[in-house]
Structures are given as C-alpha cells and as structure tokens.
Scaffold this motif. Structure first.
Motif, PDB file in Angstrom:
ATOM      1  N   LYS A   1      -1.059  14.167  23.754  1.00  0.00           N
ATOM      2  CA  LYS A   1      -0.790  12.844  24.320  1.00  0.00           C
ATOM      3  C   LYS A   1      -2.013  11.934  24.290  1.00  0.00           C
ATOM      4  O   LYS A   1      -1.892  10.725  24.453  1.00  0.00           O
ATOM      5  CB  LYS A   1      -0.282  12.981  25.758  1.00  0.00           C
ATOM      6  N   ASN A   2      -3.209  12.489  24.079  1.00  0.00           N
ATOM      7  CA  ASN A   2      -4.438  11.710  24.163  1.00  0.00           C
ATOM      8  C   ASN A   2      -5.186  11.555  22.839  1.00  0.00           C
ATOM      9  O   ASN A   2      -6.344  11.147  22.830  1.00  0.00           O
ATOM     10  CB  ASN A   2      -5.359  12.338  25.209  1.00  0.00           C
ATOM     11  N   SER A   3      -4.559  11.921  21.739  1.00  0.00           N
ATOM     12  CA  SER A   3      -5.205  11.791  20.425  1.00  0.00           C
ATOM     13  C   SER A   3      -4.118  11.784  19.352  1.00  0.00           C
ATOM     14  O   SER A   3      -2.931  11.729  19.678  1.00  0.00           O
ATOM     15  CB  SER A   3      -6.180  12.959  20.186  1.00  0.00           C
ATOM     16  N   THR A   4      -4.534  11.884  18.106  1.00  0.00           N
ATOM     17  CA  THR A   4      -3.556  11.966  17.016  1.00  0.00           C
ATOM     18  C   THR A   4      -3.351  13.412  16.559  1.00  0.00           C
ATOM     19  O   THR A   4      -2.729  13.639  15.520  1.00  0.00           O
ATOM     20  CB  THR A   4      -3.992  11.108  15.806  1.00  0.00           C
ATOM     21  N   LEU A   5      -3.850  14.388  17.323  1.00  0.00           N
ATOM     22  CA  LEU A   5      -3.687  15.791  16.940  1.00  0.00           C
ATOM     23  C   LEU A   5      -2.225  16.212  17.007  1.00  0.00           C
ATOM     24  O   LEU A   5      -1.499  15.861  17.940  1.00  0.00           O
ATOM     25  CB  LEU A   5      -4.513  16.700  17.848  1.00  0.00           C
ATOM     26  N   VAL A   6      -1.823  16.973  15.995  1.00  0.00           N
ATOM     27  CA  VAL A   6      -0.485  17.552  15.943  1.00  0.00           C
ATOM     28  C   VAL A   6      -0.661  19.059  15.803  1.00  0.00           C
ATOM     29  O   VAL A   6      -1.488  19.530  15.017  1.00  0.00           O
ATOM     30  CB  VAL A   6       0.327  16.989  14.752  1.00  0.00           C
ATOM     31  N   PHE A   7       0.129  19.821  16.554  1.00  0.00           N
ATOM     32  CA  PHE A   7       0.057  21.279  16.560  1.00  0.00           C
ATOM     33  C   PHE A   7       1.355  21.814  15.956  1.00  0.00           C
ATOM     34  O   PHE A   7       2.435  21.577  16.490  1.00  0.00           O
ATOM     35  CB  PHE A   7      -0.126  21.795  17.980  1.00  0.00           C
ATOM     36  N   VAL A   8       1.205  22.530  14.848  1.00  0.00           N
ATOM     37  CA  VAL A   8       2.361  23.082  14.151  1.00  0.00           C
ATOM     38  C   VAL A   8       2.352  24.593  14.353  1.00  0.00           C
ATOM     39  O   VAL A   8       1.475  25.284  13.836  1.00  0.00           O
ATOM     40  CB  VAL A   8       2.313  22.747  12.643  1.00  0.00           C
ATOM     41  N   PRO A   9       3.297  25.124  15.108  1.00  0.00           N
ATOM     42  CA  PRO A   9       3.301  26.570  15.362  1.00  0.00           C
ATOM     43  C   PRO A   9       3.701  27.372  14.121  1.00  0.00           C
ATOM     44  O   PRO A   9       4.577  26.959  13.372  1.00  0.00           O
ATOM     45  CB  PRO A   9       4.335  26.735  16.465  1.00  0.00           C
ATOM     46  N   VAL A  10       3.015  28.481  13.926  1.00  0.00           N
ATOM     47  CA  VAL A  10       3.376  29.388  12.830  1.00  0.00           C
ATOM     48  C   VAL A  10       3.750  30.766  13.361  1.00  0.00           C
ATOM     49  O   VAL A  10       4.393  31.537  12.658  1.00  0.00           O
ATOM     50  CB  VAL A  10       2.255  29.498  11.768  1.00  0.00           C
ATOM     51  N   ALA A  11       3.360  31.074  14.617  1.00  0.00           N
ATOM     52  CA  ALA A  11       3.720  32.360  15.222  1.00  0.00           C
ATOM     53  C   ALA A  11       3.576  32.261  16.735  1.00  0.00           C
ATOM     54  O   ALA A  11       2.705  31.558  17.244  1.00  0.00           O
ATOM     55  CB  ALA A  11       2.818  33.478  14.697  1.00  0.00           C
ATOM     56  N   PHE A  12       4.432  32.977  17.439  1.00  0.00           N
ATOM     57  CA  PHE A  12       4.361  33.070  18.888  1.00  0.00           C
ATOM     58  C   PHE A  12       4.136  34.516  19.286  1.00  0.00           C
ATOM     59  O   PHE A  12       4.748  35.427  18.723  1.00  0.00           O
ATOM     60  CB  PHE A  12       5.668  32.600  19.538  1.00  0.00           C
ATOM     61  N   GLY A  13       3.259  34.725  20.260  1.00  0.00           N
ATOM     62  CA  GLY A  13       3.079  36.049  20.834  1.00  0.00           C
ATOM     63  C   GLY A  13       4.109  36.249  21.922  1.00  0.00           C
ATOM     64  O   GLY A  13       5.092  35.512  22.008  1.00  0.00           O
ATOM     65  N   ASN A  14       3.891  37.234  22.773  1.00  0.00           N
ATOM     66  CA  ASN A  14       4.818  37.476  23.876  1.00  0.00           C
ATOM     67  C   ASN A  14       4.943  36.240  24.758  1.00  0.00           C
ATOM     68  O   ASN A  14       3.981  35.494  24.948  1.00  0.00           O
ATOM     69  CB  ASN A  14       4.357  38.654  24.728  1.00  0.00           C
ATOM     70  N   PHE A  15       6.126  36.031  25.287  1.00  0.00           N
ATOM     71  CA  PHE A  15       6.415  34.932  26.206  1.00  0.00           C
ATOM     72  C   PHE A  15       6.826  35.531  27.542  1.00  0.00           C
ATOM     73  O   PHE A  15       7.606  36.481  27.581  1.00  0.00           O
ATOM     74  CB  PHE A  15       7.554  34.066  25.666  1.00  0.00           C
ATOM     75  N   THR A  16       6.271  34.995  28.631  1.00  0.00           N
ATOM     76  CA  THR A  16       6.639  35.453  29.963  1.00  0.00           C
ATOM     77  C   THR A  16       7.247  34.290  30.737  1.00  0.00           C
ATOM     78  O   THR A  16       6.670  33.200  30.787  1.00  0.00           O
ATOM     79  CB  THR A  16       5.414  35.990  30.731  1.00  0.00           C
ATOM     80  N   GLY A  17       8.410  34.525  31.306  1.00  0.00           N
ATOM     81  CA  GLY A  17       9.083  33.535  32.137  1.00  0.00           C
ATOM     82  C   GLY A  17       9.188  34.059  33.561  1.00  0.00           C
ATOM     83  O   GLY A  17       9.473  35.237  33.768  1.00  0.00           O
ATOM     84  N   THR A  18       8.935  33.191  34.520  1.00  0.00           N
ATOM     85  CA  THR A  18       9.003  33.569  35.932  1.00  0.00           C
ATOM     86  C   THR A  18       9.801  32.517  36.687  1.00  0.00           C
ATOM     87  O   THR A  18       9.592  31.321  36.493  1.00  0.00           O
ATOM     88  CB  THR A  18       7.590  33.668  36.548  1.00  0.00           C
ATOM     89  N   VAL A  19      10.699  32.963  37.531  1.00  0.00           N
ATOM     90  CA  VAL A  19      11.466  32.066  38.393  1.00  0.00           C
ATOM     91  C   VAL A  19      10.965  32.242  39.814  1.00  0.00           C
ATOM     92  O   VAL A  19      10.847  33.369  40.316  1.00  0.00           O
ATOM     93  CB  VAL A  19      12.979  32.363  38.313  1.00  0.00           C
TER      94      VAL A  19
END
Length: 149
Positions: A61-79
């Motif tokens: 939101k503060n620059s012109t950087l763009v992040f393109v994902p190529v892989a995701f590691g483990n994801f943790t969700g908490t409610v």
C-alpha cells in the motif's frame, strides 16, 4: 478447511490468500479487496489485493512493490471468541505453483491477517462465526517481488 486456507492466501495479499470462514472475508475470494501484513527479509509491508485464487499477486500500500506468490508453507488458522479465548486452531499443508519452472529470484516471507465476524451468514453453515468472533491466519509464502520500494 480449504476455505480457511483460501482466505489466508488472499488476505495476505499474496496470491489470493483464500476465502476464510467469515462471511465478510469469504467475499474476498470473489474479488473484493483484502488486506494483510507481509514480512520479507525483516521488512513489514501492508499489502492489499483482490483475491481470485491462491496465487494472485498483492501490492504494497505504500510503494509500487508487487508480491507474486510461487509457494506457500503451512498455514495456521485460529478462531477466537469475543473474549479472545481460542475456540479452535487448525494447520493446513503448503502448496506450490507449478509455473513454468523459470522462476526469477524469490524471497521467503511470512504473512498474518485477522478478520472479525459481523455475524451475518447462515448459522447452519459450517463456516459461520458469530458476531465478534475473530479469525486469525498466519503462514509462510515464497514470493517474487517486482516494482520499487
């Protein structure tokens, strides 16, 4: 729980983190904006994106950087309930974008986002959360970074 995974990916802005269990966050997967915090090489970025899939790019939101994902590691969700007490936590395995095999240099990052339920939706839906419950997602992602800081 793939729905939670989707929100994480969309919300983190990296590649369309995915649609969460919250009705509001779930709409992010349909192309509505989402926000998350992304940390790469010790630098924190506030990212935003419109999710349409796990590997949708997000932008700082503060620059012109763009992040393109190529892989995701483990994801943790908490409610968490309205008192901040953990209701449940789950972890999902990572995924990799098959891609062309000609990946440019990549950077490992972490992401985090949270969403507070407004209680809308169908209480009979297994992904429904009562008003005031919070979904927190965290994980690792490998990205290609383009643009200028």
């Amino acid at each position: 729980m793939k729905v939670f995974r989707r929100c994480a990916v969309v919300a983190a802005g990296i590649g369309a983190l995915v649609a969460t269990s919250l009705p509001h966050a779930g709409s992010a997967a349909a192309g509505e904006p989402f926000e998350a915090t992304l940390v790469c090489d010790g630098v924190e970025y506030d990212v935003v994106g419109n999710g349409n899939g796990e590997f949708t790019p997000v932008r700082d939101k503060n620059s012109t950087l763009v992040f393109v994902p190529v892989a995701f590691g483990n994801f943790t969700g908490t409610v968490l309930d309205t008192e901040g007490i953990e209701v449940f936590t789950f972890t999902e395995p990572g995924v990799t974008n098959k891609g062309s095999g000609k990946q440019r240099s990549t950077t490992p990052c972490t992401f985090e986002f949270s969403e507070v339920s407004d209680g809308t939706g169908d209480p009979e839906d297994e992904e429904y959360l009562p008003a005031g419950f919070t979904f927190v997602g965290t994980g690792d992602v490998t990205v290609q970074i383009t643009g200028r800081p």
